[in-house]
Design an enzyme around this catalytic site. Structure first.
Site, short mmCIF file in Angstrom:
data_model
loop_
_atom_site.label_atom_id
_atom_site.label_comp_id
_atom_site.label_asym_id
_atom_site.label_seq_id
_atom_site.Cartn_x
_atom_site.Cartn_y
_atom_site.Cartn_z
N ASN A 258 0.86 -1.18 0.00
CA ASN A 258 0.00 0.00 0.00
C ASN A 258 0.90 1.24 0.00
O ASN A 258 1.51 1.56 1.02
CB ASN A 258 -0.89 -0.04 1.25
CG ASN A 258 -1.71 1.22 1.43
OD1 ASN A 258 -1.78 2.07 0.51
ND2 ASN A 258 -2.34 1.37 2.59
N LYS B 295 0.08 4.23 -0.15
CA LYS B 295 -0.58 5.38 0.50
C LYS B 295 -0.43 6.63 -0.39
O LYS B 295 -0.45 6.51 -1.61
CB LYS B 295 -0.03 5.58 1.91
CG LYS B 295 -0.13 4.29 2.74
CD LYS B 295 0.07 4.48 4.20
CE LYS B 295 -0.09 3.13 4.91
NZ LYS B 295 0.03 3.23 6.36
N HIS C 163 -9.43 1.19 5.10
CA HIS C 163 -8.14 1.37 5.76
C HIS C 163 -8.35 2.29 6.97
O HIS C 163 -9.12 3.25 6.90
CB HIS C 163 -7.10 1.96 4.80
CG HIS C 163 -5.72 1.91 5.38
ND1 HIS C 163 -5.28 2.80 6.32
CD2 HIS C 163 -4.71 1.03 5.19
CE1 HIS C 163 -4.04 2.48 6.68
NE2 HIS C 163 -3.67 1.41 6.01
N GLU D 195 -6.70 4.64 8.15
CA GLU D 195 -6.48 6.07 7.92
C GLU D 195 -7.73 6.72 7.35
O GLU D 195 -8.01 7.89 7.63
CB GLU D 195 -5.26 6.26 7.00
CG GLU D 195 -3.95 5.99 7.75
CD GLU D 195 -2.82 5.43 6.91
OE1 GLU D 195 -2.90 5.48 5.67
OE2 GLU D 195 -1.84 4.94 7.52
N GLU E 166 -5.02 -4.88 10.69
CA GLU E 166 -3.99 -3.87 10.89
C GLU E 166 -4.25 -3.13 12.20
O GLU E 166 -5.08 -2.21 12.24
CB GLU E 166 -4.00 -2.86 9.74
CG GLU E 166 -3.69 -3.44 8.38
CD GLU E 166 -3.17 -2.38 7.42
OE1 GLU E 166 -2.07 -2.58 6.90
OE2 GLU E 166 -3.84 -1.36 7.21
N GLY F 74 2.91 2.33 10.81
CA GLY F 74 3.86 3.43 10.64
C GLY F 74 4.58 3.84 11.91
O GLY F 74 5.22 4.87 11.97
N SER G 25 3.82 -2.11 10.26
CA SER G 25 5.27 -2.15 10.43
C SER G 25 5.90 -3.49 10.06
O SER G 25 6.85 -3.94 10.70
CB SER G 25 5.66 -1.76 11.87
OG SER G 25 5.24 -0.41 12.13
#
Ligand code: 13P
Length: 251
Positions: free
Chosen positions: A9, A11, A95, A97, A167, A173, A212
């Protein structure tokens, strides 16, 4: 046997120049034949990536899609039919985010999931808890709620042609990875939830871990019985690192 899937991904990263570099690196990778590999660039670069990876066994997908399957009056959105037309075969749905920064709710995500499938795209449903939720002991409840809302709307049968990605938000991250045991516990719970509805679909559905993942921790994570590959963020922007993660999924 579930065929492992490793998806990168990207992003909101990349320029035409950096994407060209990344394509060059990806083309040179020796990829394991038993692993399905995909990259998910920003929409703007999908065309460049599809063209650049022609002949290479790497699928291309998108990071999001509209709630409506077909093109129409929906300013700023991209329909699943357009993504399919551009050469995509999969799309992320939900996702964290997007859930957390843009407020995407479960009901909207079920619509995106269904719209994607109706155009032949494989939806990759992302689920996961925040640090606060984990510390409150609510991880399994939160994940079950996110998965359950799609099952409730569309039925477990919808997962015959879908992928789930666990996730944990606190691992994205941050350099913090869930331990293989922490991840396995959630993956097993996801499979059990689907199995309660349809055992055959639960056995076949791939559940990826994301947060990560690097070449250095991938082998251990992918060695767990219910982890069927990874959804890779930062490390997927480096072709060599991404290739090493793909090879780890082949072990
Ligand atoms: P990182 O691998 O950068 O932690 O991101 C994970 C992720 O969000 C993939 O979708």
């Amino acid at each position: 046997m579930r065929r492992p899937l490793v998806a990168g991904n990207w992003k909101m990263h990349g320029t035409r120049a950096s994407v060209a570099e990344l394509i060059k690196g990806l083309r040179q990778l020796a990829l394991p034949s038993g692993v399905e590999v995909a990259v998910l660039p920003p929409c703007l670069y999908i065309n460049q990536v599809v063209t650049g990876l022609e002949g290479k066994a790497i699928a291309v997908g998108a990071q999001n899609c509209a709630v409506e399957p077909m093109q129409g009056a929906l300013t700023g959105e991209i329909s699943p039919s357009q993504l399919a037309d551009a050469g995509c075969s999969l799309v992320l749905v939900g996702h964290s985010e997007r859930r957390l920064v843009l407020g995407e709710r479960d009901d909207v995500l079920s619509r995106k999931f269904a719209a994607a499938q109706s155009c032949g795209l494989v939806p990759l449903l992302c689920v996961g808890e925040t640090l606060e939720q984990r510390q409150a002991g609510r991880t399994l409840e939160v994940v079950a709620g996110q998965l359950g809302s799609v099952i409730e709307e569309l039925g477990a049968g919808a997962f015959a042609k879908a992928v789930v990605a666990y996730e944990p938000v606190w691992a994205i991250g941050t350099g913090l990875t869930a331990t293989p045991q922490q991840a396995q516990e959630v993956h097993a719970a996801i499979r059990a939830q689907l199995s309660a509805e349809n055992a055959e679909i639960a056995r076949g559905v791939r559940i990826l871990y994301g947060g990560s993942v690097k070449a250095a921790n991938a082998v251990e994570l992918f060695g767990m019985p219910d982890i069927d590959g990874g959804l890779i963020g930062g490390a997927s922007l480096n072709a060599d690192e991404f290739g090493a993660i793909c090879r780890a999924a082949g072990n």
